[in-house]
Design a protein around this motif. Structure first.
Motif, PDB file in Angstrom:
ATOM      1  N   TRP A 199     -20.648  66.361   2.482  1.00 40.05           N
ATOM      2  CA  TRP A 199     -20.735  66.257   3.936  1.00 40.05           C
ATOM      3  C   TRP A 199     -22.083  66.725   4.462  1.00 40.05           C
ATOM      4  O   TRP A 199     -22.629  66.134   5.400  1.00 40.05           O
ATOM      5  CB  TRP A 199     -19.594  67.023   4.595  1.00 40.05           C
ATOM      6  N   SER A 200     -22.633  67.782   3.885  1.00 40.87           N
ATOM      7  CA  SER A 200     -23.944  68.246   4.335  1.00 40.87           C
ATOM      8  C   SER A 200     -25.028  67.227   4.010  1.00 40.87           C
ATOM      9  O   SER A 200     -26.050  67.141   4.705  1.00 40.87           O
ATOM     10  CB  SER A 200     -24.275  69.595   3.701  1.00 40.87           C
ATOM     11  N   MET A 201     -24.829  66.431   2.965  1.00 37.11           N
ATOM     12  CA  MET A 201     -25.785  65.378   2.637  1.00 37.11           C
ATOM     13  C   MET A 201     -25.752  64.269   3.693  1.00 37.11           C
ATOM     14  O   MET A 201     -26.783  63.676   4.028  1.00 37.11           O
ATOM     15  CB  MET A 201     -25.494  64.813   1.252  1.00 37.11           C
ATOM     16  N   HIS A 202     -24.567  63.993   4.231  1.00 31.77           N
ATOM     17  CA  HIS A 202     -24.482  63.040   5.340  1.00 31.77           C
ATOM     18  C   HIS A 202     -25.235  63.572   6.557  1.00 31.77           C
ATOM     19  O   HIS A 202     -25.877  62.811   7.289  1.00 31.77           O
ATOM     20  CB  HIS A 202     -23.023  62.775   5.705  1.00 31.77           C
ATOM     21  N   ALA A 203     -25.159  64.890   6.760  1.00 35.35           N
ATOM     22  CA  ALA A 203     -25.911  65.497   7.862  1.00 35.35           C
ATOM     23  C   ALA A 203     -27.410  65.316   7.664  1.00 35.35           C
ATOM     24  O   ALA A 203     -28.152  65.093   8.635  1.00 35.35           O
ATOM     25  CB  ALA A 203     -25.554  66.976   7.989  1.00 35.35           C
ATOM     26  N   ASP A 204     -27.884  65.397   6.426  1.00 34.74           N
ATOM     27  CA  ASP A 204     -29.297  65.142   6.147  1.00 34.74           C
ATOM     28  C   ASP A 204     -29.671  63.720   6.548  1.00 34.74           C
ATOM     29  O   ASP A 204     -30.774  63.472   7.064  1.00 34.74           O
ATOM     30  CB  ASP A 204     -29.585  65.351   4.659  1.00 34.74           C
ATOM     31  N   ARG A 205     -28.768  62.786   6.314  1.00 35.82           N
ATOM     32  CA  ARG A 205     -29.015  61.399   6.714  1.00 35.82           C
ATOM     33  C   ARG A 205     -29.030  61.267   8.241  1.00 35.82           C
ATOM     34  O   ARG A 205     -29.810  60.485   8.804  1.00 35.82           O
ATOM     35  CB  ARG A 205     -27.939  60.492   6.090  1.00 35.82           C
ATOM     36  N   ASP A 206     -28.183  62.052   8.920  1.00 34.81           N
ATOM     37  CA  ASP A 206     -28.166  62.027  10.386  1.00 34.81           C
ATOM     38  C   ASP A 206     -29.510  62.443  10.979  1.00 34.81           C
ATOM     39  O   ASP A 206     -29.910  61.962  12.043  1.00 34.81           O
ATOM     40  CB  ASP A 206     -27.076  62.959  10.917  1.00 34.81           C
ATOM     41  N   LEU A 237     -29.956  53.451  -2.399  1.00 38.29           N
ATOM     42  CA  LEU A 237     -29.141  54.117  -1.383  1.00 38.29           C
ATOM     43  C   LEU A 237     -29.632  55.526  -1.100  1.00 38.29           C
ATOM     44  O   LEU A 237     -30.207  56.188  -1.964  1.00 38.29           O
ATOM     45  CB  LEU A 237     -27.683  54.181  -1.842  1.00 38.29           C
ATOM     46  N   HIS A 238     -29.350  55.995   0.107  1.00 38.04           N
ATOM     47  CA  HIS A 238     -29.568  57.412   0.429  1.00 38.04           C
ATOM     48  C   HIS A 238     -28.692  58.251  -0.495  1.00 38.04           C
ATOM     49  O   HIS A 238     -27.561  57.846  -0.821  1.00 38.04           O
ATOM     50  CB  HIS A 238     -29.202  57.680   1.890  1.00 38.04           C
ATOM     51  N   PRO A 239     -29.167  59.413  -0.943  1.00 38.80           N
ATOM     52  CA  PRO A 239     -28.377  60.242  -1.868  1.00 38.80           C
ATOM     53  C   PRO A 239     -26.959  60.551  -1.391  1.00 38.80           C
ATOM     54  O   PRO A 239     -26.053  60.715  -2.215  1.00 38.80           O
ATOM     55  CB  PRO A 239     -29.214  61.521  -1.989  1.00 38.80           C
ATOM     56  N   SER A 240     -26.740  60.601  -0.083  1.00 43.73           N
ATOM     57  CA  SER A 240     -25.400  60.908   0.427  1.00 43.73           C
ATOM     58  C   SER A 240     -24.415  59.779   0.187  1.00 43.73           C
ATOM     59  O   SER A 240     -23.191  59.994   0.186  1.00 43.73           O
ATOM     60  CB  SER A 240     -25.465  61.207   1.930  1.00 43.73           C
ATOM     61  N   LEU A 241     -24.928  58.551  -0.006  1.00 38.94           N
ATOM     62  CA  LEU A 241     -24.047  57.398  -0.181  1.00 38.94           C
ATOM     63  C   LEU A 241     -23.732  57.108  -1.644  1.00 38.94           C
ATOM     64  O   LEU A 241     -22.742  56.444  -1.938  1.00 38.94           O
ATOM     65  CB  LEU A 241     -24.675  56.162   0.467  1.00 38.94           C
ATOM     66  N   ARG A 242     -24.550  57.609  -2.530  1.00 44.87           N
ATOM     67  CA  ARG A 242     -24.348  57.289  -3.947  1.00 44.87           C
ATOM     68  C   ARG A 242     -23.005  57.782  -4.476  1.00 44.87           C
ATOM     69  O   ARG A 242     -22.347  57.056  -5.232  1.00 44.87           O
ATOM     70  CB  ARG A 242     -25.510  57.865  -4.771  1.00 44.87           C
ATOM     71  N   PRO A 243     -22.533  58.984  -4.096  1.00 46.25           N
ATOM     72  CA  PRO A 243     -21.246  59.445  -4.640  1.00 46.25           C
ATOM     73  C   PRO A 243     -20.027  58.716  -4.075  1.00 46.25           C
ATOM     74  O   PRO A 243     -18.934  58.850  -4.617  1.00 46.25           O
ATOM     75  CB  PRO A 243     -21.202  60.939  -4.240  1.00 46.25           C
ATOM     76  N   VAL A 244     -20.222  57.954  -2.973  1.00 43.61           N
ATOM     77  CA  VAL A 244     -19.053  57.375  -2.292  1.00 43.61           C
ATOM     78  C   VAL A 244     -19.128  55.859  -2.140  1.00 43.61           C
ATOM     79  O   VAL A 244     -18.268  55.259  -1.502  1.00 43.61           O
ATOM     80  CB  VAL A 244     -18.845  58.022  -0.901  1.00 43.61           C
ATOM     81  N   ILE A 245     -20.154  55.237  -2.724  1.00 42.63           N
ATOM     82  CA  ILE A 245     -20.283  53.790  -2.563  1.00 42.63           C
ATOM     83  C   ILE A 245     -19.103  53.058  -3.193  1.00 42.63           C
ATOM     84  O   ILE A 245     -18.782  51.917  -2.823  1.00 42.63           O
ATOM     85  CB  ILE A 245     -21.629  53.307  -3.150  1.00 42.63           C
ATOM     86  N   TRP A 246     -18.415  53.700  -4.123  1.00 48.58           N
ATOM     87  CA  TRP A 246     -17.237  53.091  -4.751  1.00 48.58           C
ATOM     88  C   TRP A 246     -16.182  52.693  -3.714  1.00 48.58           C
ATOM     89  O   TRP A 246     -15.394  51.772  -3.953  1.00 48.58           O
ATOM     90  CB  TRP A 246     -16.609  54.070  -5.757  1.00 48.58           C
ATOM     91  N   ALA A 247     -16.157  53.380  -2.578  1.00 42.96           N
ATOM     92  CA  ALA A 247     -15.173  53.080  -1.536  1.00 42.96           C
ATOM     93  C   ALA A 247     -15.557  51.870  -0.706  1.00 42.96           C
ATOM     94  O   ALA A 247     -14.743  51.375   0.087  1.00 42.96           O
ATOM     95  CB  ALA A 247     -15.000  54.292  -0.619  1.00 42.96           C
ATOM     96  N   TRP A 248     -16.783  51.386  -0.895  1.00 43.39           N
ATOM     97  CA  TRP A 248     -17.289  50.253  -0.111  1.00 43.39           C
ATOM     98  C   TRP A 248     -17.628  49.040  -0.960  1.00 43.39           C
ATOM     99  O   TRP A 248     -17.239  47.918  -0.633  1.00 43.39           O
ATOM    100  CB  TRP A 248     -18.556  50.670   0.642  1.00 43.39           C
ATOM    101  N   HIS A 249     -18.401  49.276  -2.026  1.00 38.75           N
ATOM    102  CA  HIS A 249     -18.976  48.129  -2.730  1.00 38.75           C
ATOM    103  C   HIS A 249     -18.938  48.311  -4.242  1.00 38.75           C
ATOM    104  O   HIS A 249     -18.861  49.427  -4.748  1.00 38.75           O
ATOM    105  CB  HIS A 249     -20.431  47.907  -2.298  1.00 38.75           C
ATOM    106  N   THR A 250     -19.040  47.201  -4.921  1.00 41.00           N
ATOM    107  CA  THR A 250     -19.143  47.206  -6.372  1.00 41.00           C
ATOM    108  C   THR A 250     -20.562  47.617  -6.803  1.00 41.00           C
ATOM    109  O   THR A 250     -21.538  47.363  -6.086  1.00 41.00           O
ATOM    110  CB  THR A 250     -18.820  45.818  -6.954  1.00 41.00           C
ATOM    111  N   THR A 251     -20.655  48.265  -7.924  1.00 40.38           N
ATOM    112  CA  THR A 251     -21.961  48.577  -8.507  1.00 40.38           C
ATOM    113  C   THR A 251     -22.102  47.915  -9.875  1.00 40.38           C
ATOM    114  O   THR A 251     -23.071  48.160 -10.589  1.00 40.38           O
ATOM    115  CB  THR A 251     -22.150  50.096  -8.671  1.00 40.38           C
ATOM    116  N   ASP A 252     -21.135  47.084 -10.220  1.00 43.89           N
ATOM    117  CA  ASP A 252     -21.105  46.480 -11.551  1.00 43.89           C
ATOM    118  C   ASP A 252     -21.137  44.963 -11.426  1.00 43.89           C
ATOM    119  O   ASP A 252     -22.184  44.364 -11.217  1.00 43.89           O
ATOM    120  CB  ASP A 252     -19.871  46.967 -12.299  1.00 43.89           C
ATOM    121  N   GLU A 253     -19.979  44.335 -11.502  1.00 39.01           N
ATOM    122  CA  GLU A 253     -19.909  42.877 -11.439  1.00 39.01           C
ATOM    123  C   GLU A 253     -19.528  42.415 -10.034  1.00 39.01           C
ATOM    124  O   GLU A 253     -18.836  43.116  -9.297  1.00 39.01           O
ATOM    125  CB  GLU A 253     -18.879  42.363 -12.448  1.00 39.01           C
TER     126      GLU A 253
END
Length: 320
Positions: A23-30, A121-137
């Motif tokens: 969450w603090s990483m999202h604040a860095d993006r803010d 991606l911004h570092p705050s999004l890398r741990p949670v991109i699985w909830a949005w998009h594929t990173t494989d196929e």
């Protein structure tokens, strides 16, 4: 005839799917977002938010988010819908400056989600991109062309000039407002959807709250007039207020939802729907389409993540 059997509303913010330590990483993006007026707001209101920024409270709210998503998942699967009509917003994913429709409906047979590169991606999004998009196929999302086309035809009769979209420009992925539904609310199960687009972000052609509620009412009539014997769930994806969290605005919207009061929802102050808070319009469309059902469940979590009051009004609802 088609029957609307369930309504769902869900925030799709990355914060919903983020462990507390992110969450603090999202604040860095803010801090990088000029619309947040980060430093000015931190000086002005930071002293009032200290009790909202503890790691222990963040962990508790993260767990509550997971529990709410799981609840929505169970409700969707229990309702056994044949199709989903997902009301969301495109954030320059399928539509760029060549066209940004006020309202649109996809009436093709498939949309694709293309792999995302983590290093982009911004570092705050890398741990949670699985909830949005594929990173494989590349992943395919089946869509129902017949219902999509029928909705467009009926909405035109209703007086809504709805843009149609049938194809996907190479390299542009289906938006996260829609992928979140499959990846989190459906636990990656595949139920055909009809994406409905609302311009929540981009001036000058965002619809008013009143127009969105009336669009939702017309959307329900269009679905129910479809001749196929199908069970349909309507999902409003996004919101509530963010990136500047506005609890009073969220409380107003929630009051309108719970009371089934169209006048409250039609007159949500348009000037408050700035930036990402415009996703409240997706909920207002859903509320119009689901006014024949009642809010059976609603969970609200004020997800403050910085002394500038940035965060998300994370909200999850079921109409039955």
């Amino acid at each position: 005839m088609a029957k609307i059997v369930l309504g769902i509303g869900s925030s799709h913010s990355p914060q919903v799917s983020s462990p507390a330590e992110v969450w603090s990483m999202h604040a860095d993006r803010d801090r990088l977002n000029p619309d947040t007026n980060f430093e000015e707001r931190a000086k002005e209101i930071g002293h009032t938010l200290q009790d909202q920024l503890s790691p222990e409270l963040w962990q508790k709210k993260y767990e509550q988010c997971n529990a709410a998503v799981e609840y929505l998942n169970k409700e969707i699967l229990a309702a056994k819908p044949d199709l989903l009509v997902v009301v969301g917003d495109d954030q320059e994913e399928l539509f760029l400056d060549e066209a940004k429709p006020t309202f649109g409906v996809f009436c093709g047979t498939e949309l694709k989600d293309f792999p995302v590169k983590l290093e982009d991606l911004h570092p705050s999004l890398r741990p949670v991109i699985w909830a949005w998009h594929t990173t494989d196929e590349t992943e395919s999302y089946p869509t129902d062309s017949d219902l999509g086309t029928h909705i467009i035809e009926e909405m035109m009769i209703e007086g809504f000039d709805v843009a149609q979209s049938k194809t996907q420009i190479e390299g542009r992925s289906i938006g996260h407002a829609y992928t979140f539904v499959k990846r989190r609310l459906l636990s990656n199960q595949s139920i055909p959807m009809v994406p409905v687009f609302v311009n929540c972000f981009y001036k000058p052609n965002q619809p008013t709250p009143k127009r969105c509620y009336e669009f939702g009412q017309a959307l329900r009539r269009a679905i129910e007039s479809w001749g196929e014997d199908k069970r349909v769930a309507i999902i409003g994806s996004g919101g509530l207020s963010h990136f500047k969290l506005d609890e009073k605005l969220d409380e107003l919207v929630i009051e309108g939802l719970k009371k089934k009061d169209p006048e409250i929802l039609k007159h949500v102050p348009r000037e408050k729907l700035e930036g990402a808070s415009g996703e409240i319009l997706n909920w207002i469309v859903a509320a119009g389409a689901l006014e024949h059902l009642n809010v059976d469940y609603l969970e609200y979590l004020s997800g403050y993540r910085s002394p500038a009051g940035t965060g998300v009004g994370m909200t999850f609802a079921v109409w039955k």
